[in-house]
Design an enzyme around this catalytic site. Structure first.
Site, PDB file in Angstrom:
ATOM      1  N   GLY A  53       0.769  -1.248   0.160  1.00 51.61           N
ATOM      2  CA  GLY A  53      -0.023  -0.084  -0.049  1.00 51.61           C
ATOM      3  C   GLY A  53       0.844   1.222   0.017  1.00 51.61           C
ATOM      4  O   GLY A  53       1.790   1.480  -0.945  1.00 51.61           O
ATOM      5  N   SER A 120       6.504  -4.497  -1.997  1.00 50.11           N
ATOM      6  CA  SER A 120       6.292  -2.912  -2.436  1.00 50.11           C
ATOM      7  C   SER A 120       6.295  -2.155  -1.383  1.00 50.11           C
ATOM      8  O   SER A 120       7.445  -1.980  -0.672  1.00 50.11           O
ATOM      9  CB  SER A 120       4.807  -2.960  -3.023  1.00 50.11           C
ATOM     10  OG  SER A 120       4.441  -2.082  -3.616  1.00 50.11           O
ATOM     11  N   TRP A 121       5.224  -1.370  -0.834  1.00 52.93           N
ATOM     12  CA  TRP A 121       5.374  -0.452   0.550  1.00 52.93           C
ATOM     13  C   TRP A 121       5.776  -1.404   1.636  1.00 52.93           C
ATOM     14  O   TRP A 121       6.408  -1.078   2.567  1.00 52.93           O
ATOM     15  CB  TRP A 121       4.167   0.053   0.491  1.00 52.93           C
ATOM     16  CG  TRP A 121       4.067   0.557   2.258  1.00 52.93           C
ATOM     17  CD1 TRP A 121       3.191  -0.110   2.965  1.00 52.93           C
ATOM     18  CD2 TRP A 121       4.729   1.610   2.761  1.00 52.93           C
ATOM     19  NE1 TRP A 121       3.367   0.645   4.366  1.00 52.93           N
ATOM     20  CE2 TRP A 121       4.240   1.547   4.167  1.00 52.93           C
ATOM     21  CE3 TRP A 121       5.719   2.442   2.395  1.00 52.93           C
ATOM     22  CZ2 TRP A 121       4.847   2.485   5.051  1.00 52.93           C
ATOM     23  CZ3 TRP A 121       6.140   3.434   3.251  1.00 52.93           C
ATOM     24  CH2 TRP A 121       5.725   3.258   4.697  1.00 52.93           C
ATOM     25  N   ASP A 273       8.271  -4.730 -13.929  1.00 54.97           N
ATOM     26  CA  ASP A 273       7.434  -4.393 -12.527  1.00 54.97           C
ATOM     27  C   ASP A 273       7.267  -2.720 -13.130  1.00 54.97           C
ATOM     28  O   ASP A 273       8.273  -1.977 -13.322  1.00 54.97           O
ATOM     29  CB  ASP A 273       8.222  -4.171 -11.475  1.00 54.97           C
ATOM     30  CG  ASP A 273       7.472  -3.759 -10.466  1.00 54.97           C
ATOM     31  OD1 ASP A 273       6.381  -3.090 -10.464  1.00 54.97           O
ATOM     32  OD2 ASP A 273       7.747  -4.162  -9.204  1.00 54.97           O
ATOM     33  N   HIS A 301       4.488  -6.556 -11.043  1.00 55.54           N
ATOM     34  CA  HIS A 301       4.780  -6.240  -9.678  1.00 55.54           C
ATOM     35  C   HIS A 301       4.005  -7.109  -8.600  1.00 55.54           C
ATOM     36  O   HIS A 301       4.609  -7.359  -7.263  1.00 55.54           O
ATOM     37  CB  HIS A 301       4.127  -4.742  -9.473  1.00 55.54           C
ATOM     38  CG  HIS A 301       4.352  -4.265  -8.235  1.00 55.54           C
ATOM     39  ND1 HIS A 301       5.593  -3.644  -7.529  1.00 55.54           N
ATOM     40  CD2 HIS A 301       3.252  -3.976  -7.132  1.00 55.54           C
ATOM     41  CE1 HIS A 301       5.365  -3.311  -6.416  1.00 55.54           C
ATOM     42  NE2 HIS A 301       4.178  -3.274  -6.200  1.00 55.54           N
TER      43      HIS A 301
END
Length: 328
Positions: A53, A120-121, A273, A301
């Site tokens: 996120g 990711s985050w 990605d 991704h």
């Protein structure tokens, strides 16, 4: 493994679904209650899973990257999203609050040290947590690396990725008046936190759909709709974090890598990605002698990319063979 039309299905590479042996809501202060669950083996190798996120929330599929006979898997919803409350709240919600929440989870569950798994985050937060608490981090499993730098945000919200997906980029841009298009993140942020509820909903959905469409190569840019509640938390929290530079100094993660060079890491990165281009993973791994970077060809991704799934499961399996875990 199950095969369909001669191809191995993505989810068949994972461990079977299992139910948590513990679910709880943890009061972390500042009016926030966060959801925490544990599954797998009660005395197993502890690992905390850090979702993406910001604002994505954890999901049952995240349990399935770990052998339930070997691992004690901890999942949690970060402040403001998923089953945590208050929903979509950005009050007292920064990277440093989340790092403190992770430490509170560790202490509450009476875990001495653990592995940290994030994409990711989630990779960003995993790295910041490890740099803050290197003595509590045994191993890092990282996917789709995002280092929260201005260049990375400019790529995705400033038109870089839009050059590859112009039809989708036009949908993202067209909601913003021409005079504000020099700062799309700022323009979206103002609407996402404005008083016009209809505009808030429209901008939240458009923000979430833009990212969702580019997450997987299998999507091929299909702008799938997402639930409105999910879109609201996801978009508000991402916008809040990103307009504030993730509450980090520019380039802070790479600057502080000396703090965790001794920690072993597996880095899995999709070659194509579009959300977090591979250059960040490559820069992170460069000079990190204890890190192993695997570039997955023909992968984007998403955690659901088959090659990414396989590499992550292989990595978690390999960690159980480390000499410190022979008692399992």
């Amino acid at each position: 493994m199950n095969k369909t039309a001669g191809h191995i299905s993505a989810e068949s590479q994972l461990y079977p679904s299992s139910e948590p042996f513990d679910r709880r809501t943890l009061d972390v202060g500042d009016g926030h209650q966060i959801y925490v669950e544990q599954c797998g083996r009660r005395d197993g190798i502890p690992v905390i899973v850090v979702h993406g996120g910001p604002g994505g929330g954890c999901s049952p599929i995240m349990r399935r990257f770990f052998n339930p006979e070997k691992y004690r898997v901890i999942l949690f919803d970060q402040r403001g999203c998923g089953r945590s409350r208050p929903f979509a709240s950005v009050e007292h919600n920064t990277t440093w609050h989340l790092v403190a929440d992770m430490e509170k989870i560790r202490k509450t569950l009476e875990i001495d040290t653990w592995s940290v798994f994030g994409g990711s985050w989630g990779a960003t937060l995993s790295l910041v947590y490890a740099q803050t608490h290197p003595d509590r981090t045994d191993k890092l499993f990282l996917r789709g690396v995002f280092l929260a730098r201005k260049a990375e945000l400019d790529w995705f919200y400033g038109g870089g990725a839009g050059k590859y997906w112009p039809e989708l980029w036009e949908r993202f841009v067209h909601l913003v008046p021409e005079g504000e298009r020099h700062d799309l993140m700022g323009a979206y942020h103002r609407r996402l936190f404005g008083d016009d509820r209809e505009a808030q909903s429209e901008f939240a959905m458009t923000w979430a759909v833009w990212e969702n469409a580019l997450a997987s190569m299998g999507n091929n840019g299909t702008p799938y709709q997402v639930p409105q509640n999910y879109a609201l938390a996801f978009s508000r929290l991402e916008s809040h974090y990103f307009v504030n530079g993730a509450f980090l100094d520019e380039g802070q993660i790479l600057r502080d890598m000396h703090k965790i060079h001794h920690i072993p890491a597996t880095i899995v990165q999709g070659r194509y990605d579009m959300i977090c281009p591979p250059t960040s993973a490559w820069e992170l791994a460069k000079g990190w002698n204890n890190a192993n970077l695997t570039m997955i060809p023909a992968a984007g991704h998403a955690l659901s990319e088959p090659g990414v799934m396989r590499a992550l499961v292989d990595a978690t399996n390999a960690w159980t063979n480390d000499a410190r875990w022979v008692y399992l």
